[in-house]
Design a protein around this motif. Sequence first.
Motif, short mmCIF file in Angstrom:
data_model
loop_
_atom_site.label_atom_id
_atom_site.label_comp_id
_atom_site.label_asym_id
_atom_site.label_seq_id
_atom_site.Cartn_x
_atom_site.Cartn_y
_atom_site.Cartn_z
N LEU A 42 38.79 -26.24 16.45
CA LEU A 42 39.84 -25.28 16.80
C LEU A 42 40.16 -25.34 18.29
O LEU A 42 41.34 -25.32 18.68
N LEU A 43 39.13 -25.43 19.13
CA LEU A 43 39.36 -25.47 20.58
C LEU A 43 40.08 -26.74 21.02
O LEU A 43 40.95 -26.71 21.87
N VAL A 44 39.70 -27.88 20.46
CA VAL A 44 40.26 -29.16 20.91
C VAL A 44 41.51 -29.57 20.14
O VAL A 44 42.50 -30.01 20.73
N PHE A 45 41.51 -29.39 18.83
CA PHE A 45 42.60 -29.90 18.00
C PHE A 45 43.52 -28.81 17.46
O PHE A 45 44.58 -29.10 16.90
N GLY A 46 43.14 -27.54 17.62
CA GLY A 46 43.97 -26.43 17.16
C GLY A 46 43.87 -26.23 15.66
O GLY A 46 43.01 -26.81 14.98
N LEU A 47 44.76 -25.39 15.16
CA LEU A 47 44.78 -25.11 13.72
C LEU A 47 45.26 -26.33 12.95
O LEU A 47 46.09 -27.10 13.46
N PRO A 48 44.75 -26.53 11.74
CA PRO A 48 45.22 -27.66 10.93
C PRO A 48 46.75 -27.62 10.76
O PRO A 48 47.33 -26.57 10.53
N GLY A 49 47.36 -28.75 10.94
CA GLY A 49 48.81 -28.84 10.83
C GLY A 49 49.55 -28.54 12.12
O GLY A 49 50.76 -28.74 12.21
N THR A 51 50.77 -29.06 15.95
CA THR A 51 51.20 -30.28 16.64
C THR A 51 50.82 -30.30 18.11
O THR A 51 50.85 -31.35 18.74
N GLU A 52 50.46 -29.17 18.66
CA GLU A 52 50.20 -29.09 20.10
C GLU A 52 48.74 -29.30 20.47
O GLU A 52 48.42 -29.50 21.63
N GLY A 53 47.85 -29.21 19.54
CA GLY A 53 46.43 -29.30 19.86
C GLY A 53 45.88 -27.94 20.24
O GLY A 53 46.58 -26.94 20.29
N GLY A 54 44.59 -27.91 20.53
CA GLY A 54 43.93 -26.66 20.86
C GLY A 54 44.01 -26.31 22.32
O GLY A 54 44.48 -27.10 23.14
N VAL A 55 43.53 -25.12 22.66
CA VAL A 55 43.60 -24.64 24.03
C VAL A 55 42.73 -25.47 24.98
O VAL A 55 42.96 -25.46 26.19
N MET A 56 41.77 -26.21 24.45
CA MET A 56 40.90 -27.04 25.30
C MET A 56 41.06 -28.53 24.96
O MET A 56 40.12 -29.30 25.09
N ARG A 57 42.24 -28.91 24.57
CA ARG A 57 42.48 -30.31 24.17
C ARG A 57 42.19 -31.31 25.29
O ARG A 57 41.84 -32.45 25.02
N THR A 58 42.29 -30.88 26.53
CA THR A 58 42.02 -31.78 27.65
C THR A 58 40.59 -31.63 28.18
O THR A 58 40.24 -32.28 29.17
N PRO A 60 37.32 -31.75 26.14
CA PRO A 60 36.49 -31.80 24.93
C PRO A 60 35.00 -31.58 25.19
O PRO A 60 34.31 -31.00 24.35
N VAL A 61 34.49 -32.02 26.31
CA VAL A 61 33.05 -31.83 26.58
C VAL A 61 32.77 -30.35 26.80
O VAL A 61 31.80 -29.80 26.26
N GLN A 62 33.62 -29.68 27.55
CA GLN A 62 33.46 -28.24 27.78
C GLN A 62 33.62 -27.46 26.46
O GLN A 62 32.91 -26.49 26.22
N ALA A 63 34.55 -27.89 25.62
CA ALA A 63 34.74 -27.26 24.32
C ALA A 63 33.49 -27.43 23.46
O ALA A 63 33.07 -26.51 22.74
N ALA A 108 22.77 -30.39 25.31
CA ALA A 108 22.94 -31.60 26.13
C ALA A 108 22.98 -32.85 25.25
O ALA A 108 23.77 -33.77 25.51
N ILE A 109 22.17 -32.86 24.21
CA ILE A 109 22.18 -34.01 23.29
C ILE A 109 23.54 -34.11 22.61
O ILE A 109 24.15 -35.19 22.56
N THR A 110 24.04 -32.99 22.07
CA THR A 110 25.33 -33.00 21.37
C THR A 110 26.49 -33.32 22.31
O THR A 110 27.34 -34.15 22.00
N ALA A 111 26.53 -32.67 23.47
CA ALA A 111 27.61 -32.94 24.43
C ALA A 111 27.51 -34.37 24.96
O ALA A 111 28.52 -35.02 25.22
N GLY A 112 26.28 -34.87 25.07
CA GLY A 112 26.07 -36.24 25.55
C GLY A 112 26.67 -37.28 24.62
O GLY A 112 27.21 -38.30 25.08
N THR A 113 26.59 -37.03 23.31
CA THR A 113 27.19 -38.00 22.38
C THR A 113 28.71 -37.98 22.47
O THR A 113 29.36 -39.02 22.35
N VAL A 114 29.29 -36.78 22.70
CA VAL A 114 30.75 -36.71 22.89
C VAL A 114 31.14 -37.41 24.19
O VAL A 114 32.10 -38.19 24.23
#
Length: 156
Positions: A42-49, A51-58, A60-63, A108-114
Motif C-alpha cells: 500500500l505504501l509503495v504501490f498504492g491501492l490495487p488498480g 495508477t499513481e503508486g503509493g505515498v512512499m513510492r520513491t 521503498p526501503v523506508q516503507a 534489518a534483514i528484511t530491509a537489507g534484501t530490498v
Amino acid sequence: MPVLDSVTLRARDAIKGIWREAAKFGAVGALAFVVDNGGYNLLVFGLPGGTEGGVMRTAPVQASVIATAAAALFSWAGNRYWTYRDQHREKVTRELVLFLVANGVGLAITAGTVFASRQLLGLDSALSDNTARILGWTLATLFRFYAYRRYVFVTP
C-alpha cells in the motif's frame, strides 16, 4: 526398559510442545506477514488498480521499515498474549526492549534484501520487491523464532 520409556515420553512431549509453539508462532507470524507485506505494498504501490503508486513510492526501503515495524508491534502482542502467554517476563518493559532488539535485527534483514534487490541488482518491480521481502522475511522469521525462545519470552 522403564528408563527408555521415560526418555521416549519426555522426548515426545518436548517435540509435541515445540510443534505447538511453532504453530502458534506461525499463526501470529502469518498475520504479521499480512500486516507487513500489505502495508508495504500500500505504501509503495498504492491501492490495487491505482495508477499513481503509493505515498512512499520513491522510498521503498523506508516503507519496508515502517511496514515491518507495524508488523513487529502486532507480533509482540500476539506472541506475548497467546504464543508465550505462560512464559513472558514480569517486567514488560525489559521484555519489550528485548523483543524490539530481536525485531530490529529482523527488520534489518528484511530491509537489507530490498536494498540489495533495488540498489545492487537494479530491480524495481513489484515482483522483485516482493520476492526480496519474502526472502528477507523468511530469514528474519527463523532468527526471530530462535531469539524469542532463547532471550525474549523466557521466565528469568
